[in-house]
Scaffold this active site. Structure first.
Site, PDB file in Angstrom:
ATOM      1  N   ASP A  38       0.820  -1.216   0.000  1.00 55.55           N
ATOM      2  CA  ASP A  38       0.000   0.000   0.000  1.00 55.55           C
ATOM      3  C   ASP A  38       0.853   1.264   0.000  1.00 55.55           C
ATOM      4  O   ASP A  38       0.490   2.269  -0.610  1.00 55.55           O
ATOM      5  CB  ASP A  38      -0.948   0.013   1.205  1.00 55.55           C
ATOM      6  N   SER A  83     -24.072 -20.180 -23.224  1.00 54.21           N
ATOM      7  CA  SER A  83     -24.014 -20.834 -21.915  1.00 54.21           C
ATOM      8  C   SER A  83     -23.650 -22.303 -22.142  1.00 54.21           C
ATOM      9  O   SER A  83     -23.399 -22.714 -23.269  1.00 54.21           O
ATOM     10  CB  SER A  83     -25.320 -20.682 -21.167  1.00 54.21           C
ATOM     11  N   LEU A  84     -23.631 -23.070 -21.089  1.00 51.28           N
ATOM     12  CA  LEU A  84     -23.223 -24.472 -21.214  1.00 51.28           C
ATOM     13  C   LEU A  84     -24.401 -25.382 -20.904  1.00 51.28           C
ATOM     14  O   LEU A  84     -25.221 -25.067 -20.052  1.00 51.28           O
ATOM     15  CB  LEU A  84     -22.108 -24.781 -20.224  1.00 51.28           C
ATOM     16  N   LYS A 116     -15.832 -25.280 -12.609  1.00 54.91           N
ATOM     17  CA  LYS A 116     -16.864 -24.307 -12.974  1.00 54.91           C
ATOM     18  C   LYS A 116     -16.968 -23.336 -11.800  1.00 54.91           C
ATOM     19  O   LYS A 116     -17.507 -23.676 -10.761  1.00 54.91           O
ATOM     20  CB  LYS A 116     -18.188 -25.014 -13.238  1.00 54.91           C
ATOM     21  N   CYS A 407     -58.218 -24.749 -12.548  1.00 52.32           N
ATOM     22  CA  CYS A 407     -57.268 -23.630 -12.447  1.00 52.32           C
ATOM     23  C   CYS A 407     -57.551 -22.800 -11.197  1.00 52.32           C
ATOM     24  O   CYS A 407     -58.687 -22.361 -10.986  1.00 52.32           O
ATOM     25  CB  CYS A 407     -57.367 -22.758 -13.699  1.00 52.32           C
TER      26      CYS A 407
END
Ligand code: IVH
Length: 685
Positions: A38, A83-84, A116, A407
Site C-alpha cells: 500500500d 451458456s453451457l 466451474k 385452475c
C-alpha cells in the site's frame, strides 16, 4: 522533484507494484506485506497527482477506483457469450462423449477439464495490449459496460505482459469473491448489525454493479480467466490459449487437467468433487471442453450452447424439513406448477420456505402426504427441490395430496396433453396470470420494449377491461388512461389499495406504445410469445422467412429446414397459426402499423444474387477467411448456410481438419465438396 526524475520514479514504482501484484495473484508467493504494498501504491498515486503528464491508463494506481458510473452502458458482444449444457451423472457424460465421437467421426481428440467457478462471467476486450473494455455476460448478446469496476480487480491485467499478442482479442472468465473475503465481509456486517450477504456469487454480482468503483476495489474480487478469443492470431488449442493467457499475466486456476479419454474425465470429476472444499472459491461443477479449436469449430453450437463443451454439476446440498401444504402457480404459458410450502430451513446461504414440485408425475413419484418430513436440495441458482420423503417419520394418518383439477385463478378444468407431464389451464386468452404474463412478455425490453408500462399498470388495464389482446394496446386513447383507477394488492400490508394513473404517466404510455411500432420484425415475433420461440429462434425465423405470412403458411418440413430449428419448435409454430384467434391478432397488429416483415435495412446488405437458391455447409478451418466471414459472404450473395448435411444441400465447403464423417456423408449423398478457392471463384463472377 523535477519532472524527469519523477518520470523515472513512476516507471520504477509501476514495475515494482506490478511485480508484487503478480507474485500475490498469479503465484501466491508474496514477498512484501500488504502494508508495504500500500505504501508503494500511495507513493505512486501522489507522484501521478503532482505530474499528471506521466499518468498512463495501465498504471496500477488506476485500480483504486473512484470513478462513479450512474447507469452502465449496454454493449453488444462482438462474439456471443453462450451458456453451457449441464449434466448431472456419469451416464450423461458418457452420452456426451458419444455425441462428440459421432460428430467428429473419430476417437482422436482430447478434453480439457476445468472447475466451474461460481461467480459472474466477464468479457475483457484488449486492443494493442491494453484493456479497453469489460462487459458482463448479460443475456449473452449484450451486457453492461463495467470497465471502471473491472479495472479495480487486480487479477485483470491493464496491460499485457508479453510482446506477442493480436491487435484485438477477448479474454473471458469468471469474477469471483474468495470465500475468505466473503466471510470477513459478513463478520464485519454482523458486528455492525447490518444484513449479511447471501452467498459469494450474489455478493460478486452486487459488487460489480456498484456505482462507486472505489468500493468495488475494497471487495477484493478475483478474475479467473478461462478462454482466449481472437480473429487474427488464433491458437490451435484451448490449452495453448490458457498457456498464453498465463504468460500474458492472467490468473489461471491450477485446477485444470488435459484428459485423453472420458474415463480420465470421470476421475477428474470425482477427485474435485471432494477436493473443491479446499479451494478459496466456490465451484459448482466441472467444465469439460474439447481441446482442439478446429474440432470445436467442427462440432459447432446449438442455439444456446456449444456442442464441444459441457458442464458437470456437483451434487447439491441436502437438508430435511416439514411439508406444510402444496399450492399451485399458473405461469405465462398456462403451465400449472405445484409448489411445496415448507417449514423454513436454512440451506446454502439462504432460508428456504418453498420448493418447486415441478409437475404431477413428480408428486406421484414422491407420494407426498401433508406433514411429511421431506429432503430438500439446492444447488447453484436452481430453485430448491424436494428429492424424497423420510418415510420413517411419516405419521400414520397423514393425508395424501392429489393434484388440482381446476385452475386456481380462473376455475377452468385443467388439461394434460397426451405424453406430456405438465397440466395446463387451456383458458389462454382470459386466465388472468396468462393474460398478464403474455402482456409482460409482449412489452419486455427484448420484445416491443414499451418501457412506460409495468406489471402493475398492465394488471390495472386488464382489470379495467381496457386490454384483452396485444392489439388493444395500440388503440388505447389518452382520455381512457388519464385518471384511470387501479386497485393494487400490497403484499406488505396484505390489503388492496387504490391509485389513479397520472396525466404524465398516461402521456408516456401513449407515447411509448406509439414508438414501439418501429420495433423490428424479429422482436415483434418474439413478443407474440409462441411457445418455444425465444429471441434467437425468432431472429433465425425472420432472417429465413422475411414476413409473417410466409411463416404462417410454412409447412412443418419448411420450418424444420431453418438452421438450428427443430421439430418441437416447428410443431408449436404450426399449432399457433392454426388458431383463428391468433390469425385475427396478427391482422390487427398489421393494421395497427407494427412491422411484421423484415425491413430491407435490417437484413444483410446484399452484394449479389449469384448464390440465390443455393445452400452451403461450412466445415473445418480455412486459410484466408474465418467461418463468420464465409457465412457473411454466402448470405450477402443470396445463399443460405445450413448446419447439417442432408440430400437438399447444394455444396459442402471443406476446410482443413474437416471430420471424415462429414466428408463420407456428403460423398454418399453425392453433394459437391468444394474448397475455399472454388467458393471465391463462384462469387467473383
Ligand atoms: S466456458 C461457450 N469455463 O459457466 C462456453 N464457463 O453456463 C463458455 N463458468 O457463463 C463458458 N467456470 O459464467 C467456462 N471454466 C469455465 C467456467 C465457466 C464458470 C460459467 C460462465 C458461463 C457459464 C456457462
Amino acid at each position: 522533484m523535477e519532472a524527469k526524475l519523477a518520470a523515472e520514479r513512476i516507471e520504477k514504482l509501476k514495475k515494482e507494484i506490478d511485480y508484487h501484484n503478480d507474485l500475490y495473484y498469479q503465484k501466491s508467493t508474496p514477498e512484501i506485506s500488504d502494508y508495504q504494498f500500500d505504501l508503494l501504491l500511495k507513493e505512486l498515486i501522489e507522484l501521478e497527482k503532482q505530474f499528471p503528464q506521466w499518468l498512463s491508463p495501465d498504471s496500477p494506481s488506476q485500480r483504486v477506483g473512484g470513478t462513479i458510473t450512474k447507469d452502465f452502458e449496454s454493449v453488444t458482444h462482438k462474439r456471443r457469450m453462450f451458456s453451457l449444457d449441464n449434466t448431472y451423472s456419469s451416464e450423461d457424460l458418457i452420452d456426451f462423449n458419444l455425441r462428440v465421437q459421432k460428430g467428429l467421426g473419430t476417437t482422436d481428440y482430447q478434453y480439457f477439464c476445468e472447475q466451474k467457478f461460481d461467480g459472474v462471467a466477464l468479457s475483457l476486450i484488449y486492443k494493442n495490449g491494453l484493456l479497453e473494455m469489460a462487459v458482463t455476460r448479460g443475456d449473452g448478446t449484450s451486457g453492461d459496460n463495467i470497465t471502471a469496476n473491472a479495472k479495480t480487480i487486480r487479477s485483470v491485467p491493464l496491460k499485457i505482459k508479453t510482446a506477442d499478442f493480436p491487435d484485438e482479442f477477448e479474454v473471458r472468465g469468471e469474477v469471483v469473491m474468495p470465500i475468505s473475503v466473503f466471510e470477513s465481509i459478513n463478520k464485519a456486517r454482523e458486528k455492525a448489525q447490518e444484513a449479511t450477504l447471501a452467498n459469494p456469487r450474489n455478493a460478486t454480482s452486487g459488487t460489480l454493479k456498484m456505482q462507486d468503483s472505489a468500493v468495488v476495489a475494497k471487495r477484493k474480487l478475483v478474475f479467473h480467466a478461462y478462454s482466449f478469443l481472437a480473429d487474427n492470431g488464433r491458437v490451435e488449442s484451448h490449452s495453448k490459449g490458457i498457456e498464453n493467457l498465463e504468460k500474458m499475466g492472467f490468473y489461471i486456476s491450477p485446477t485444470y487437467k488435459k484428459c485423453d479419454a472420458v474415463e480420465e474425465v470421470l476421475d477428474y470429476i470425482s477427485l474435485w468433487e471432494k477436493k473443491r472444499k479446499t479451494l478459496d472459491v466456490e465451484t459448482d461443477g466441472c467444465v469439460i471442453k474439447i481441446n482442439s479449436v478446429a474440432q470445436q469449430e467442427e462440432l459447432g453450437f446449438t442455439a444456446k450452447s456449444p456442442r464441444w463443451a459441457i458442464a458437470y454439476k456437483y451434487k447439491a446440498e441436502t437438508l430435511s424439513t416439514q411439508l406444510l401444504n402444496v399450492s399451485y402457480q399458473v405461469g405465462r404459458t398456462g403451465a400449472v406448477t405445484p409448489v411445496a410450502n415448507l417449514k423454513p430451513v436454512h440451506l446454502a446461504g439462504t432460508t428456504v420456505k418453498r420448493a418447486s414440485l415441478h409437475n404431477a408425475n413428480e408428486m406421484e413419484r414422491l407420494e407426498l402426504r401433508v406433514g411429511d418430513t421431506v429432503f430438500v436440495e439446492k444447488g447453484g441458482e436452481i430453485i430448491p427441490k424436494i428429492t424424497g420423503v423420510d418415510l420413517s417419520k411419516r405419521k400414520t394418518d397423514a393425508k395424501a395430496i392429489e393434484f388440482l383439477s381446476h385452475c386456481p385463478d380462473c376455475g377452468t378444468a385443467l388439461l394434460r396433453k397426451e405424453g406430456e407431464v405438465v397440466h395446463y389451464c387451456p383458458n389462454e386468452k382470459a386466465c388472468p396470470p396468462q393474460l398478464q404474463g403474455g402482456f409482460e412478455h409482449f412489452i419486455h425490453r427484448n420484445a416491443l420494449n414499451i418501457e412506460s408500462l409495468g406489471p402493475e399498470t398492465i394488471k390495472g388495464l386488464i382489470d379495467n377491461d381496457k386490454i384483452r389482446t396485444y392489439a388493444d394496446l395500440f388503440s388505447l386513447a389518452f382520455e381512457e388512461l388519464n385518471g384511470l383507477a387501479f386497485k393494487m394488492y400490497s403484499d406488505k400490508k396484505g390489503e388492496f389499495t387504490s391509485r389513479r394513473l397520472q396525466e404524465k404517466s398516461a402521456q408516456n404510455i401513449i407515447e411509448s406504445i406509439k414508438n414501439s411500432k418501429a420495433t423490428p420484425f424479429a422482436r415483434v415475433l418474439f413478443g407474440l410469445g409462441i411457445r418455444h420461440v425465444g429471441k434467437t429462434v425468432a431472429e433465425k425465423l425472420t432472417a429465413y422467412f422475411s414476413d409473417i405470412d410466409s411463416i404462417a403458411k410454412a409447412t412443418f418440413e419448411e420450418i424444420e429446414a431453418v438452421p438450428d430449428i427443430g421439430g418441437k419448435i416447428a410443431e408449436s409454430i404450426i399449432q399457433y397459426f392454426s388458431e383463428e384467434e391468433n390469425i385475427t391478432l396478427i391482422e390487427s397488429l398489421k393494421n395497427a402499423g407494427l412491422k411484421l416483415k423484415i425491413d430491407p435495412s435490417e437484413s444483410t446488405q446484399m452484394t449479389s444474387q449469384l448464390l440465390d437458391g443455393n445452400s452451403f455447409v461450412i466445415s473445418g478451418v480455412f486459410q484466408n477467411l474465418s467461418r463468420d466471414e464465409l457465412k457473411g459472404l454466402i448470405e450477402a450473395n443470396g445463399g443460405k448456410v445450413l448446419s447439417s448435411i442432408s440430400s437438399k444441400l447444394n455444396y459442402l465447403i471443406a476446410g482443413e481438419n474437416m471430420g471424415p464423417a462429414k466428408r463420407e456423408k456428403a460423398e454418399t449423398l453425392g453433394i459437391p465438396i468444394i474448397i475455399e478457392d472454388d467458393f471465391i471463384k463462384m462469387i467473383s463472377k
